[in-house]
Design a protein around this motif. Structure first.
Motif, PDB file in Angstrom:
ATOM      1  N   SER A 140       0.852  -1.188   0.000  1.00 13.08           N
ATOM      2  CA  SER A 140       0.000   0.000   0.000  1.00 13.08           C
ATOM      3  C   SER A 140       0.889   1.239   0.000  1.00 13.08           C
ATOM      4  N   THR A 141       0.326   2.407   0.367  1.00 13.58           N
ATOM      5  CA  THR A 141       1.131   3.623   0.493  1.00 13.58           C
ATOM      6  C   THR A 141       2.254   3.364   1.492  1.00 13.58           C
ATOM      7  N   ASP A 181       1.037   8.129  -3.765  1.00 19.35           N
ATOM      8  CA  ASP A 181       0.935   6.738  -3.316  1.00 19.35           C
ATOM      9  C   ASP A 181       2.262   5.995  -3.320  1.00 19.35           C
TER      10      ASP A 181
END
Length: 565
Positions: free
Chosen positions: A407-408, A559
């Motif tokens: 994810s981020t 991101d």
């Protein structure tokens, strides 16, 4: 073929210098590059050397040997003042003129100011006070700067202001006799209106009736104060072509522009006094010094005019640098031009958004497709013995792992030792969504530079591969309307293999001025894991506009940016 840029190896630097160079390029102008140097047989003091490329200055620019000599004479005449870069020596060979100067160890002031935010009233007052001290001293010597703008405002290691670049300075008073200047010069957002509006019947860069250069400096200082307070200029240029300036004129300074609404009421009368259209009515330095806001006490300003609390000053400034990932690119950028002409903005010193009326002070020589030999900022060395500043060779890459982040990327997802190292990096704080500065940065700090680094904070770290990063960066540039070179899949793969990539950017900024540099992507290793560091290296242009450009790109690729939790 475009001529070689300043600092290129086609024109080798002098070999008979009375000092030794100890860095790669740390700064650049239209025809010059700057490096650090030290005495031949000693490690200190570290000074700055400005190398002026004669071929570019004389053949491809608008400089002459006399103008370069005048810069040296006037800078030397200023001798020593705590808020002015000290000129130490000069020399030349057939290819270069060099000027040895005091090193501004704190870097660029306006690189450390948040675009569209400013620095707050106390810090603005602190730096404005020091700017007025520098300008007042210059004027007492009969010299006007004529190019006061963010690019020429630097910092000492303690965070004190240092005025630099005297290439456009002029002697306006000698032996008690005052003389007017006729050359049209200055940067459009900061130039005084009487220079722009003057009639030019013979040459586009010379006004028929002269102007008082020292009074024009007052106007430029007023614009700088405005920028310190709100993080943006009040107008593109002081002509009726600028809607903001037109309203300022028509309302007698009582404009409805939202930027002016951010100015505290007690400062408004000072700004309006410095930005009087009629030079005869404009505030003098004495009127500025006696204004109630100027004379107020300041916790950062000592009785001697120096920094009274360097660590506190740096901590406050660093805490104000924040990137909000929940917001889109800032509209105050007014859009980077997507015209073909954007690639050539300011390439001709006569050209500007004012229809050949307002020149830029730093016309651009062509920028090469490869990055200049820039000095890299200090980084935290890897425990594996691989410097983070060195590209990773192909035979080494198998020894390192890519962080398993889906994810981020957040710092808490990394090994604790890597978290400890990165927590000491000041640039990481700008990505935190909480206010405050980590104790690891301030508890052992003794001076301004211990908290706020001299190098640019326009950088981020990402655990993603270049195969993903480079296309995302190019997509962000396209979204922002910034012309960028094309990369094929093969060229991106080659960048991944060698561990580095350079994306050249040359554009018109939000004020239609030239903004140029490189986005550098370099592979690095922390704790046996591969990361990429993305640095935004400004070659020329307004530092606040470069900061805004950096923020806009970061928001677009948010991101993949490593962030504190």
């Amino acid at each position: 073929m475009a001529p070689a840029p300043p600092g290129s190896q086609i024109a080798p630097l002098p070999t008979n210098l009375p000092f030794r160079l100890v860095s790669k390029t740390i700064g650049q102008g239209a025809y010059a590059s700057i490096r650090k140097a030290a005495p031949v047989n000693a490690p200190k003091p570290i000074i700055a050397i400005k190398f002026i490329n004669k071929e570019h200055a004389f053949k491809h620019g608008r400089l002459s040997p006399k103008m370069i000599q005048m810069e040296i004479i006037l800078h030397t005449h200023l001798k020593k003042h705590p808020n002015i870069i000290h000129c130490l020596a000069s020399g030349e060979d057939s290819l270069w003129t060099w000027i040895a100067m005091e090193l501004a160890e704190g870097g660029d002031l306006f690189d450390k100011i948040e675009a569209d935010e400013g620095v707050g009233e106390d810090i603005a007052h602190f730096y404005f006070s020091q700017l007025v001290s520098a300008v007042g001293y210059m004027h007492s010597k009969g010299i006007a700067h004529r190019d006061i703008k963010p690019e020429n405002v630097l910092l000492s290691a303690e965070g004190d202001l240092k005025l630099s670049d005297f290439g456009l300075a002029a002697m306006f008073k000698k032996d008690g006799q005052v003389r007017l200047c006729n050359t049209v010069c200055g940067s459009p957002p900061y130039i005084a209106p009487e220079i722009v509006s003057g009639r030019r019947s013979k040459r586009a860069d010379v006004v028929d009736e002269g102007y008082a250069a020292n009074i024009c400096d007052i106007w430029s200082c007023g614009v700088v104060l405005f920028v310190l307070l709100v993080g943006n200029t009040p107008w593109d240029e002081p002509t009726m072509r600028s809607e903001e300036f037109k309203e300022y004129v028509e309302t007698g300074g009582h404009t409805t522009d939202e930027l002016w609404e951010q100015i505290p009421a007690e400062i408004m009368s000072l700004l309006r006094g410095m930005l009087k259209l009629d030079p005869a009515e404009r505030f003098t330095l004495d009127e500025i010094r006696t204004h109630p806001w100027f004379t107020k006490k300041n916790p950062y300003l000592s009785a001697s005019g120096r920094s009274a609390n360097p660590v506190g000053l740096a901590t406050q400034m660093l805490s104000q640098l924040r990137i909000d990932f929940t917001r889109g690119p800032t509209q105050s950028q007014r859009g980077f031009s997507q015209d073909e002409d954007a690639m050539d903005i300011d390439s001709d010193p006569r050209r500007s958004s004012a229809g050949n009326i307002v020149p830029s002070t730093q016309p651009e020589t062509p920028i090469a497709d490869t990055p200049f030999d820039w000095e890299r900022p200090p980084r935290l060395a890897s425990h594996d013995g691989v410097s983070a500043s060195q590209p990773i060779a192909a035979h080494q890459q198998s020894a390192y792992r890519t962080p398993n982040i889906s994810s981020t990327p957040l710092m808490s997802q990394l090994p604790s030792s890597t978290q400890d190292m990165l927590s000491q990096d000041p640039s990481m704080t700008q990505f935190s969504q909480t206010t405050g500065i980590p104790m690891t940065l301030t508890q052992a700090a003794r001076k301004f530079a211990d908290v706020m680094p001299s190098h640019s904070l326009a950088r981020f770290i990402s655990p993603r591969s270049m195969l993903l990063l480079i296309p995302l960066l190019l997509e962000a540039l396209h979204r922002l309307g910034v012309p960028a070179p094309s990369f094929t899949e093969e060229s991106v793969a080659e960048c991944e293999r060698v561990g580095s990539a350079s994306i050249r950017v040359k554009m018109a900024d939000g004020r239609r001025q030239g903004l140029n540099g490189h986005v550098l992507v370099e592979k690095a290793v922390y704790e046996g894991m591969e990361y990429n560091e993305v640095r935004f290296v400004k070659a020329s242009g307004d530092p606040l506009e470069w900061r805004r450009f950096f923020k806009n790109v970061v928001v677009c690729v948010g991101d993949v940016v490593l962030r504190p939790d």
